[in-house]
Design a protein around this motif. Structure first.
Motif, PDB file in Angstrom:
ATOM      1  N   TYR A  80      -4.834  28.572 -12.593  1.00 44.79           N
ATOM      2  CA  TYR A  80      -4.056  27.712 -13.472  1.00 44.79           C
ATOM      3  C   TYR A  80      -2.723  28.405 -13.719  1.00 44.79           C
ATOM      4  CZ  TYR A  80      -8.228  25.018 -15.003  1.00 44.79           C
ATOM      5  OH  TYR A  80      -9.346  24.230 -15.075  1.00 44.79           O
ATOM      6  N   LEU A  81      -1.653  27.661 -13.595  1.00 43.72           N
ATOM      7  CA  LEU A  81      -0.316  28.161 -13.902  1.00 43.72           C
ATOM      8  C   LEU A  81       0.242  27.302 -15.026  1.00 43.72           C
ATOM      9  CD1 LEU A  81       2.165  29.919 -13.342  1.00 43.72           C
ATOM     10  CD2 LEU A  81       2.784  28.325 -11.515  1.00 43.72           C
ATOM     11  N   VAL A  82       0.405  27.911 -16.200  1.00 42.17           N
ATOM     12  CA  VAL A  82       0.906  27.208 -17.378  1.00 42.17           C
ATOM     13  C   VAL A  82       2.348  27.651 -17.589  1.00 42.17           C
ATOM     14  CG1 VAL A  82       0.565  26.783 -19.834  1.00 42.17           C
ATOM     15  CG2 VAL A  82      -1.415  27.222 -18.367  1.00 42.17           C
TER      16      VAL A  82
ATOM     17  N   PHE B 277      10.502  27.352 -11.631  1.00 41.15           N
ATOM     18  CA  PHE B 277       9.680  28.566 -11.584  1.00 41.15           C
ATOM     19  C   PHE B 277       8.242  28.216 -11.210  1.00 41.15           C
ATOM     20  CE2 PHE B 277       6.712  31.481 -13.598  1.00 41.15           C
ATOM     21  CZ  PHE B 277       7.104  32.677 -13.018  1.00 41.15           C
ATOM     22  N   LYS B 278       7.748  27.125 -11.783  1.00 41.33           N
ATOM     23  CA  LYS B 278       6.372  26.692 -11.524  1.00 41.33           C
ATOM     24  C   LYS B 278       6.178  26.375 -10.036  1.00 41.33           C
ATOM     25  CE  LYS B 278       5.273  23.151 -14.001  1.00 41.33           C
ATOM     26  NZ  LYS B 278       4.778  22.225 -15.035  1.00 41.33           N
ATOM     27  N   ASN B 279       7.105  25.653  -9.454  1.00 37.39           N
ATOM     28  CA  ASN B 279       6.994  25.285  -8.037  1.00 37.39           C
ATOM     29  C   ASN B 279       7.111  26.495  -7.115  1.00 37.39           C
ATOM     30  OD1 ASN B 279       6.628  22.590  -8.688  1.00 37.39           O
ATOM     31  ND2 ASN B 279       8.800  22.105  -8.535  1.00 37.39           N
ATOM     32  N   ARG B 280       8.054  27.402  -7.412  1.00 33.27           N
ATOM     33  CA  ARG B 280       8.199  28.612  -6.586  1.00 33.27           C
ATOM     34  C   ARG B 280       6.967  29.501  -6.686  1.00 33.27           C
ATOM     35  NH1 ARG B 280      12.525  31.235  -9.027  1.00 33.27           N
ATOM     36  NH2 ARG B 280      13.142  29.396 -10.152  1.00 33.27           N
TER      37      ARG B 280
ATOM     38  N   LEU C 266       4.272  30.734  -3.768  1.00 35.39           N
ATOM     39  CA  LEU C 266       3.972  32.154  -3.580  1.00 35.39           C
ATOM     40  C   LEU C 266       2.469  32.391  -3.650  1.00 35.39           C
ATOM     41  CD1 LEU C 266       4.879  35.176  -3.402  1.00 35.39           C
ATOM     42  CD2 LEU C 266       4.928  35.142  -5.899  1.00 35.39           C
ATOM     43  N   LEU C 267       1.808  31.822  -4.643  1.00 32.40           N
ATOM     44  CA  LEU C 267       0.365  32.005  -4.798  1.00 32.40           C
ATOM     45  C   LEU C 267      -0.395  31.445  -3.601  1.00 32.40           C
ATOM     46  CD1 LEU C 267       0.017  31.100  -8.575  1.00 32.40           C
ATOM     47  CD2 LEU C 267      -0.199  33.378  -7.561  1.00 32.40           C
ATOM     48  N   LYS C 268      -0.003  30.279  -3.128  1.00 33.93           N
ATOM     49  CA  LYS C 268      -0.688  29.676  -1.977  1.00 33.93           C
ATOM     50  C   LYS C 268      -0.409  30.452  -0.699  1.00 33.93           C
ATOM     51  CE  LYS C 268      -1.388  25.043  -3.637  1.00 33.93           C
ATOM     52  NZ  LYS C 268      -1.195  23.622  -3.422  1.00 33.93           N
ATOM     53  N   ASN C 269       0.798  31.013  -0.556  1.00 35.55           N
ATOM     54  CA  ASN C 269       1.104  31.838   0.621  1.00 35.55           C
ATOM     55  C   ASN C 269       0.278  33.114   0.642  1.00 35.55           C
ATOM     56  OD1 ASN C 269       2.958  30.156   1.856  1.00 35.55           O
ATOM     57  ND2 ASN C 269       4.687  31.035   0.761  1.00 35.55           N
ATOM     58  N   ILE C 270       0.056  33.679  -0.519  1.00 34.23           N
ATOM     59  CA  ILE C 270      -0.703  34.936  -0.597  1.00 34.23           C
ATOM     60  C   ILE C 270      -2.200  34.673  -0.536  1.00 34.23           C
ATOM     61  CG2 ILE C 270      -1.300  36.871  -2.106  1.00 34.23           C
ATOM     62  CD1 ILE C 270       1.587  36.836  -3.066  1.00 34.23           C
ATOM     63  N   TRP C 271      -2.675  33.702  -1.328  1.00 29.43           N
ATOM     64  CA  TRP C 271      -4.108  33.501  -1.471  1.00 29.43           C
ATOM     65  C   TRP C 271      -4.723  32.551  -0.458  1.00 29.43           C
ATOM     66  CZ3 TRP C 271      -3.155  35.496  -6.584  1.00 29.43           C
ATOM     67  CH2 TRP C 271      -4.140  36.367  -7.019  1.00 29.43           C
TER      68      TRP C 271
ATOM     69  N   ILE D 219       7.718  36.354 -10.744  1.00 30.23           N
ATOM     70  CA  ILE D 219       6.582  37.056 -10.148  1.00 30.23           C
ATOM     71  C   ILE D 219       6.938  37.431  -8.718  1.00 30.23           C
ATOM     72  CG2 ILE D 219       4.174  36.859  -9.435  1.00 30.23           C
ATOM     73  CD1 ILE D 219       3.767  34.823 -11.615  1.00 30.23           C
ATOM     74  N   CYS D 220       6.577  38.643  -8.328  1.00 34.09           N
ATOM     75  CA  CYS D 220       6.834  39.079  -6.953  1.00 34.09           C
ATOM     76  C   CYS D 220       5.501  39.264  -6.217  1.00 34.09           C
ATOM     77  CB  CYS D 220       7.646  40.361  -6.940  1.00 34.09           C
ATOM     78  SG  CYS D 220       6.822  41.753  -7.725  1.00 34.09           S
ATOM     79  N   THR D 221       5.583  39.305  -4.912  1.00 35.59           N
ATOM     80  CA  THR D 221       4.400  39.464  -4.063  1.00 35.59           C
ATOM     81  C   THR D 221       3.623  40.721  -4.420  1.00 35.59           C
ATOM     82  OG1 THR D 221       5.570  38.329  -2.295  1.00 35.59           O
ATOM     83  CG2 THR D 221       3.631  39.585  -1.665  1.00 35.59           C
TER      84      THR D 221
END
Length: 152
Positions: free
Chosen positions: A23-25, A31-34, A38-43, A136-138
């Motif tokens: 969950y991203l609140v 920022f939410k979209n970026r 990032l989360l989907k690219n990593i996870w 947030i960074c990688t």
């Protein structure tokens, strides 16, 4: 385990997980979209649920009880757009829930460099797994994976 891949001079890191829900609140749409990308690219095949406030996230979790296939979060990033009271209520709900899955949710607070920690948040510090500076960074995401069992 993380997979490493080079594309030109860029190191791409992908961490394979088994159906994690994040969950991203956050109220800031850009920022939410970026961060979602990032989360989907990593996870990899992770479900990222986007909310503009803690109340939205709380209501979504409450509504999950009626479904057989629930999307309770493994990880929650709480950002801007929520009042101290809202964050406080959300943290209390997660820590006192009779549902063990919700109790084990890892909660990280996203702070902008100019945002001081409030007294209310500091009182709830034991319910927060950690703090991340925005953006947030990688490396910060990979550190979370290394320090938890989210990669398994």
């Amino acid at each position: 385990m993380p997979r490493f891949k080079f594309r030109g001079n860029i190191l791409l890191i992908r961490i394979m997980t088994k159906g994690r829900v994040i969950y991203l609140v956050e109220s800031n749409v850009d920022f939410k979209n970026r961060t979602e990308r990032l989360l989907k690219n990593i996870w990899g095949t992770t479900t990222v649920k986007l909310f503009s406030s803690c109340i939205e996230a709380y209501n979504f979790m409450e509504n999950q009880q009626q479904f057989s296939n629930k999307e309770y979060p493994d990880l929650v990033f709480l950002g801007e757009g929520s009042s101290e009271e809202c964050i406080n209520n959300f943290l209390n709900y997660c820590s006192s829930s009779p549902n063990e899955t919700i109790k084990q949710t890892l909660i990280y607070l996203l702070l902008s460099p100019l945002e001081p920690l409030t007294d209310t948040v500091l009182k709830q510090k034991d319910k927060i797994k950690g703090f991340l500076e925005k953006p947030i960074c990688t490396e910060a995401i990979c550190e979370i994976v290394r320090n938890t069992d989210l990669a398994s």
